[in-house]
Write a protein that holds these residues in place. Structure first.
Motif, mmCIF file in Angstrom:
data_model
loop_
_atom_site.group_PDB
_atom_site.id
_atom_site.type_symbol
_atom_site.label_atom_id
_atom_site.label_comp_id
_atom_site.label_asym_id
_atom_site.label_seq_id
_atom_site.Cartn_x
_atom_site.Cartn_y
_atom_site.Cartn_z
ATOM 1 N N PHE A 40 9.655 -38.842 -13.176
ATOM 2 C CA PHE A 40 8.695 -39.048 -14.274
ATOM 3 C C PHE A 40 8.011 -37.733 -14.641
ATOM 4 C CE2 PHE A 40 4.536 -40.033 -16.004
ATOM 5 C CZ PHE A 40 4.770 -41.090 -16.871
ATOM 6 N N VAL A 41 7.553 -37.009 -13.640
ATOM 7 C CA VAL A 41 6.870 -35.735 -13.877
ATOM 8 C C VAL A 41 7.793 -34.740 -14.573
ATOM 9 C CG1 VAL A 41 5.892 -33.698 -12.729
ATOM 10 C CG2 VAL A 41 5.170 -35.984 -12.038
ATOM 11 N N GLU A 42 9.029 -34.650 -14.115
ATOM 12 C CA GLU A 42 9.977 -33.708 -14.722
ATOM 13 C C GLU A 42 10.206 -34.021 -16.198
ATOM 14 O OE1 GLU A 42 13.469 -33.865 -12.361
ATOM 15 O OE2 GLU A 42 12.585 -32.787 -10.648
ATOM 16 N N LYS A 43 10.363 -35.291 -16.526
ATOM 17 C CA LYS A 43 10.605 -35.684 -17.911
ATOM 18 C C LYS A 43 9.379 -35.417 -18.776
ATOM 19 C CE LYS A 43 14.068 -39.198 -16.807
ATOM 20 N NZ LYS A 43 14.344 -40.655 -16.654
ATOM 21 N N LEU A 44 8.193 -35.730 -18.252
ATOM 22 C CA LEU A 44 6.973 -35.488 -19.010
ATOM 23 C C LEU A 44 6.724 -33.995 -19.180
ATOM 24 C CD1 LEU A 44 4.484 -36.554 -20.427
ATOM 25 C CD2 LEU A 44 3.367 -36.835 -18.205
ATOM 26 N N GLU A 45 7.060 -33.236 -18.146
ATOM 27 C CA GLU A 45 6.878 -31.784 -18.223
ATOM 28 C C GLU A 45 7.799 -31.172 -19.272
ATOM 29 O OE1 GLU A 45 5.487 -28.573 -14.972
ATOM 30 O OE2 GLU A 45 7.108 -29.926 -14.387
ATOM 31 N N ARG A 46 9.018 -31.700 -19.401
ATOM 32 C CA ARG A 46 9.930 -31.205 -20.434
ATOM 33 C C ARG A 46 9.347 -31.417 -21.830
ATOM 34 N NH1 ARG A 46 14.316 -32.685 -16.956
ATOM 35 N NH2 ARG A 46 14.464 -34.815 -17.754
ATOM 36 N N ALA A 47 8.743 -32.580 -22.037
ATOM 37 C CA ALA A 47 8.157 -32.866 -23.342
ATOM 38 C C ALA A 47 6.922 -32.001 -23.593
ATOM 39 C CB ALA A 47 7.791 -34.349 -23.436
ATOM 40 N N ALA A 48 6.072 -31.861 -22.571
ATOM 41 C CA ALA A 48 4.852 -31.072 -22.734
ATOM 42 C C ALA A 48 5.171 -29.600 -22.969
ATOM 43 C CB ALA A 48 3.959 -31.238 -21.510
ATOM 44 N N SER A 49 6.208 -29.082 -22.296
ATOM 45 C CA SER A 49 6.533 -27.656 -22.382
ATOM 46 C C SER A 49 7.055 -27.242 -23.755
ATOM 47 C CB SER A 49 7.560 -27.281 -21.308
ATOM 48 O OG SER A 49 8.786 -27.957 -21.519
ATOM 49 N N LEU A 50 7.360 -28.219 -24.612
ATOM 50 C CA LEU A 50 7.737 -27.884 -25.983
ATOM 51 C C LEU A 50 6.551 -27.339 -26.768
ATOM 52 C CD1 LEU A 50 9.956 -30.989 -26.849
ATOM 53 C CD2 LEU A 50 10.750 -28.640 -26.476
ATOM 54 N N ASN A 51 5.340 -27.643 -26.268
ATOM 55 C CA ASN A 51 4.098 -27.147 -26.893
ATOM 56 C C ASN A 51 4.032 -27.490 -28.388
ATOM 57 O OD1 ASN A 51 2.880 -25.823 -24.572
ATOM 58 N ND2 ASN A 51 4.534 -24.321 -24.750
ATOM 59 N N LEU A 52 4.354 -28.732 -28.692
ATOM 60 C CA LEU A 52 4.300 -29.190 -30.075
ATOM 61 C C LEU A 52 2.898 -29.682 -30.412
ATOM 62 C CD1 LEU A 52 7.642 -31.196 -30.138
ATOM 63 C CD2 LEU A 52 7.250 -28.914 -31.074
ATOM 64 N N ILE A 53 2.425 -29.316 -31.581
ATOM 65 C CA ILE A 53 1.126 -29.790 -32.057
ATOM 66 C C ILE A 53 1.376 -31.010 -32.934
ATOM 67 C CG2 ILE A 53 -0.990 -29.204 -33.284
ATOM 68 C CD1 ILE A 53 -0.458 -27.535 -30.765
ATOM 69 N N PRO A 54 0.915 -32.187 -32.512
ATOM 70 C CA PRO A 54 1.193 -33.387 -33.300
ATOM 71 C C PRO A 54 0.494 -33.353 -34.652
ATOM 72 C CG PRO A 54 -0.335 -33.891 -31.518
ATOM 73 C CD PRO A 54 0.142 -32.492 -31.288
ATOM 74 N N GLU A 55 1.193 -33.784 -35.661
ATOM 75 C CA GLU A 55 0.646 -33.904 -37.016
ATOM 76 C C GLU A 55 0.798 -35.370 -37.414
ATOM 77 O OE1 GLU A 55 -1.051 -34.093 -40.079
ATOM 78 O OE2 GLU A 55 -0.990 -31.965 -39.471
ATOM 79 N N HIS A 56 -0.319 -36.058 -37.547
ATOM 80 C CA HIS A 56 -0.267 -37.502 -37.761
ATOM 81 C C HIS A 56 0.393 -37.879 -39.085
ATOM 82 C CE1 HIS A 56 -2.908 -38.940 -34.335
ATOM 83 N NE2 HIS A 56 -2.895 -37.618 -34.214
ATOM 84 N N ASP A 57 0.425 -36.964 -40.023
ATOM 85 C CA ASP A 57 1.104 -37.244 -41.287
ATOM 86 C C ASP A 57 2.616 -37.373 -41.095
ATOM 87 O OD1 ASP A 57 -1.241 -37.294 -42.701
ATOM 88 O OD2 ASP A 57 -1.100 -35.219 -43.413
ATOM 89 N N ASP A 58 3.141 -36.868 -39.986
ATOM 90 C CA ASP A 58 4.573 -37.021 -39.699
ATOM 91 C C ASP A 58 4.938 -38.476 -39.423
ATOM 92 O OD1 ASP A 58 5.009 -34.349 -39.998
ATOM 93 O OD2 ASP A 58 5.243 -33.903 -37.865
ATOM 94 N N GLY A 59 3.971 -39.238 -38.930
ATOM 95 C CA GLY A 59 4.237 -40.622 -38.567
ATOM 96 C C GLY A 59 4.567 -40.780 -37.095
#
Length: 311
Positions: free
Chosen positions: A246-265
Motif C-alpha cells: 500500500f505504501v509503495e503504491k501511494l508513494e508512487r502517486a505522491a512522488s508525481l508531485n501533481l497539483i490537483p485542479e478541481h476544474d479537471d474533474g
C-alpha cells in the motif's frame, strides 16, 4: 427505529428514500459528510431550523441549504468553523480505516450518531447493520463491491456519463487497511499527508511484529500456546507485507508531485491513484492521459512537462 427517527430530521438528499437500506445508506453518507465538514450537523440535531426554500427563479446559491457555510453562503474551511460547533471536523480531509486511530472513520461516524441520537446511538448502529446485511459498520465501509459504501457512493454521485465521487477510498489489496480522502479539500500536500498516515501505521505494525517474535522466543518450543503465537506472527507478517505494498503504491502517486485542479474533474484527478482505488475508471483515464487524450487539462499538462505523455 431508523425510519421513524431520521425521517423527522432534515435530509441532505433531495428525494426521500423509500426502503430501509436506502435510508441507512443516506444516513451513513450524511454522517461522513458531516465529519468532513460538508454538511451542517446542527440541522440534524435540531440546533438550527431548516433553511427556507429559495425562490425557484432566484439564481442558484453556491451551496445547497444543508451545507456547512458561512454568512457569505460559501463553504466554511475547517479553521473558520466556530469553536462552539458541536462536532469535530476533520481538518485535512483524510480519515483512515484503522481501529484505535484518532481519525478512524468508524469511530468518527459513531461520534455523529451519538450527537444525533444520544443514548440510542448503539441501537441505531446495530439496526443499520442488520438492514444492510453486514456484521459491522467497518465491514460496510471496507466492502468496495455491491452492498458496500464505496459502490453506493459512486452510484450516488454519478449521472449519465458523469462520475464524480467525492469521498475516495484508497484500499490495500486484502482490504485490511484504507485511507479515505475528501476530494473537495484535496491539494498538493494531500497525498503526502496520507502517506504519513500509512507509514506511521506500517511502523507501528512492524514494532508489534518484533514484540510478537520476542514473546515467541520466550515461550518454549511446543504446545498450543506456541502454535497460536506462530499463527499470529504469520498473520502479522502478511499484514505488514500488505501495508508495504500500500505504501509503495501511494508513494508512487505522491512522488508525481501533481497539483490537483478541481476544474479537471474527479476522474482525471483520481487517475494517478489507480493502483489503490477499487474502481476501473482511474485506470482507464490514466491510460488515456498517458496517450495525450486530455492535453487541455491541468493534470495532462503537468504529466507532459514531466515527460510522461507518449508523443
Amino acid at each position: 427505529m431508523i425510519k421513524q427517527t431520521f425521517s423527522d430530521r432534515p435530509s441532505p438528499i433531495n428525494k426521500p428514500p423509500t426502503d430501509p437500506s436506502s435510508v441507512v445508506a443516506d444516513l451513513l453518507s450524511y454522517t461522513l459528510g458531516a465529519i468532513f465538514g460538508r454538511w451542517d450537523v446542527r440541522y440534524a440535531t435540531g440546533e438550527r431550523k431548516p433553511p427556507e426554500l429559495p425562490d425557484p427563479f432566484a439564481p442558484l446559491p453556491a451551496c445547497s441549504p444543508g451545507m456547512l457555510q458561512g454568512d457569505d453562503g460559501l463553504p466554511l474551511e475547517p479553521h473558520e468553523i466556530p469553536p462552539d460547533y458541536p462536532l469535530a471536523v476533520d481538518p485535512d480531509g483524510i480519515l483512515v480505516d484503522d481501529e484505535g486511530h484518532p481519525d478512524d472513520i468508524i469511530a468518527r461516524i459513531r461520534d455523529v450518531l451519538a450527537l444525533i441520537w444520544g443514548d440510542r446511538a448503539d441501537a441505531i448502529e446495530k439496526e443499520a447493520c442488520e438492514i444492510l446485511g453486514v456484521k459491522s459498520l467497518r465491514d460496510y465501509f471496507r466492502k468496495p463491491s455491491a452492498g458496500g459504501f464505496w459502490d453506493d457512493h459512486v452510484k450516488r454521485y454519478s449521472k449519465s456519463r458523469r462520475k464524480a465521487p467525492i469521498y475516495w477510498l484508497l484500499q490495500s489489496t486484502r482490504k485490511n487497511y484504507a485511507i479515505w480522502i475528501y476530494y473537495p479539500r484535496m491539494d498538493g500536500d494531500t497525498l503526502y499527508k496520507a502517506l504519513r498516515y500509512a507509514k506511521d501505521k506500517l511502523a507501528m505494525e512492524a514494532r508489534r511484529l518484533e514484540d510478537l517474535r520476542k514473546e515467541r522466543e520466550q515461550s518454549g518450543t511446543g504446545g498450543a500456546v506456541v502454535k497460536k503465537m506462530e499463527k499470529e506472527i504469520d498473520g502479522q507478517e502478511a499484514f505488514i507485507s500488505e501495508l508495504h505494498d500500500f505504501v509503495e503504491k501511494l508513494e508512487r502517486a505522491a512522488s508525481l508531485n501533481l497539483i490537483p485542479e478541481h476544474d479537471d474533474g474527479v476522474v482525471l484527478t483520481i487517475a494517478p491513484l489507480r493502483e489503490l482505488v477499487p474502481w476501473n475508471e482511474p485506470k482507464n483515464y490514466w491510460d488515456e492521459l498517458i496517450e495525450g487524450k486530455y492535453e487541455w487539462s491541468s493534470i495532462g499538462k503537468q504529466l507532459a512537462e514531466k515527460g510522461l505523455v507518449k508523443r
